[in-house]
Design a protein around this motif. Structure first.
Motif, PDB file in Angstrom:
ATOM      1  N   GLY A 143     -35.719-109.268 -25.207  1.00  0.00           N
ATOM      2  CA  GLY A 143     -35.432-109.060 -26.617  1.00  0.00           C
ATOM      3  C   GLY A 143     -34.535-107.877 -26.908  1.00  0.00           C
ATOM      4  O   GLY A 143     -33.822-107.862 -27.905  1.00  0.00           O
ATOM      5  N   ALA A 144     -34.548-106.839 -26.049  1.00  0.00           N
ATOM      6  CA  ALA A 144     -33.765-105.632 -26.311  1.00  0.00           C
ATOM      7  C   ALA A 144     -32.397-105.649 -25.635  1.00  0.00           C
ATOM      8  O   ALA A 144     -31.657-104.679 -25.715  1.00  0.00           O
ATOM      9  CB  ALA A 144     -34.542-104.403 -25.839  1.00  0.00           C
ATOM     10  N   LEU A 145     -32.049-106.762 -24.993  1.00  0.00           N
ATOM     11  CA  LEU A 145     -30.815-106.829 -24.222  1.00  0.00           C
ATOM     12  C   LEU A 145     -29.680-107.449 -25.023  1.00  0.00           C
ATOM     13  O   LEU A 145     -29.900-108.215 -25.961  1.00  0.00           O
ATOM     14  CB  LEU A 145     -31.055-107.640 -22.941  1.00  0.00           C
ATOM     15  N   ASP A 146     -28.452-107.140 -24.611  1.00  0.00           N
ATOM     16  CA  ASP A 146     -27.301-107.763 -25.259  1.00  0.00           C
ATOM     17  C   ASP A 146     -27.239-109.240 -24.889  1.00  0.00           C
ATOM     18  O   ASP A 146     -27.875-109.698 -23.925  1.00  0.00           O
ATOM     19  CB  ASP A 146     -26.006-107.057 -24.842  1.00  0.00           C
ATOM     20  N   ALA A 147     -26.463-110.006 -25.638  1.00  0.00           N
ATOM     21  CA  ALA A 147     -26.474-111.472 -25.521  1.00  0.00           C
ATOM     22  C   ALA A 147     -26.074-111.947 -24.130  1.00  0.00           C
ATOM     23  O   ALA A 147     -26.702-112.856 -23.565  1.00  0.00           O
ATOM     24  CB  ALA A 147     -25.550-112.075 -26.573  1.00  0.00           C
ATOM     25  N   LEU A 148     -25.032-111.346 -23.541  1.00  0.00           N
ATOM     26  CA  LEU A 148     -24.566-111.793 -22.228  1.00  0.00           C
ATOM     27  C   LEU A 148     -25.606-111.495 -21.148  1.00  0.00           C
ATOM     28  O   LEU A 148     -25.923-112.368 -20.324  1.00  0.00           O
ATOM     29  CB  LEU A 148     -23.242-111.106 -21.889  1.00  0.00           C
ATOM     30  N   THR A 149     -26.148-110.281 -21.164  1.00  0.00           N
ATOM     31  CA  THR A 149     -27.170-109.929 -20.170  1.00  0.00           C
ATOM     32  C   THR A 149     -28.391-110.816 -20.328  1.00  0.00           C
ATOM     33  O   THR A 149     -29.015-111.235 -19.345  1.00  0.00           O
ATOM     34  CB  THR A 149     -27.570-108.453 -20.323  1.00  0.00           C
TER      35      THR A 149
END
Length: 259
Positions: A164-170
């Motif tokens: 949930g706290a990650l950027d979209a690509l990661t």
């Protein structure tokens, strides 16, 4: 269905301003051995509470939660729990973080090292085994947390919005890596998310919950083949299932739960 996790008429209440708040109301759900199930729903529907009870971190007010037919009475090594926050020890290396649970379990040093390195390899962190968390990106830290859960060889993985706290690509990259690891290891996974696309992409079934009180609104089969690929993510079949789940989550009728 050979149930690995069983929620049986689970009710969870909390005191709130001198009254009683019902977080979960008569939730019953069966998760099969080696199944990947995602749970999605509006804020306050009790998703994380459900997972916490399976982890043994909270007790149901009424009803039962069972793993392999045995009531859950507390945390155990048969269940690995992964939260949104990585909770890594900053003074320990990746390998030492992954070994931590094994050390607590008094696993001998050589076996501990072997199992930790095996788990680190599963999540693709071989080149960072001796790095401290401050040298890792957010996605790498979460992979370390996943490796730590795998190292203790749990039968069940309980994941509470781990990306949930990650950027979209990661986030997409870790979804693919998680599925690749699950395909090899075939653990039972209960995965909490607020992201409809993620829920559909990962799961064989999506459990849609309704809030106030938290209850199961609908269970939707994801009739898409594994391994999941970008082609599947962009397909018309994916869009159709995604739209079905989206409607179930965000266009629920505001009706009282069934008696």
């Amino acid at each position: 269905m050979n149930s690995k996790i069983s929620f049986q008429d689970v009710v969870k209440t909390f005191p709130l301003k001198g009254a009683e708040f019902t977080a979960l109301d008569r939730v019953s759900l069966e998760v099969a051995d080696q199944e990947f199930v995602t749970v999605v729903g509006p804020s306050g529907c009790g998703k994380s509470t459900l997972l916490s009870m399976a982890a043994g971190l909270q007790d149901p007010t009424c009803g039962r939660v069972l793993v392999d037919g045995t009531p859950v009475t507390g945390p155990g090594p048969d269940r690995g729990v992964i939260f949104q926050q990585y909770a890594l020890f900053p003074w320990l290396t990746v390998r030492q973080n992954v070994e931590f649970g094994l050390k607590l379990a008094a696993v001998p040093t050589q076996e501990r090292r072997h199992r930790a390195d095996q788990a680190i390899g599963l999540v693709g962190l071989d080149d960072f085994a001796d790095a401290l968390p401050k040298a890792l990106s957010g996605g790498m830290k979460q992979r370390c947390a996943i490796a730590r859960a795998y190292a203790v060889d749990p039968q069940v993985l309980l994941m509470d919005e781990p990306f949930g706290a990650l950027d979209a690509l990661t986030r997409v990259q870790l979804q693919d890596q998680l599925l690749a690891t699950w395909s090899r290891e075939k653990r039972t996974v209960l995965f909490i998310t607020h992201d409809v696309d993620e829920a559909v992409y990962l799961a064989s079934r999506v459990v849609v919950m309704a809030a106030r009180p938290g209850r199961i609104h609908r269970i939707i089969d994801v009739d898409l083949p594994y391994p999941r690929t970008e082609e599947i993510r962009l397909s018309a079949d994916f869009r159709q299932i995604r739209n079905t789940v989206w409607t179930a989550v965000y266009h629920q009728e505001h009706a009282a739960p069934a008696a």
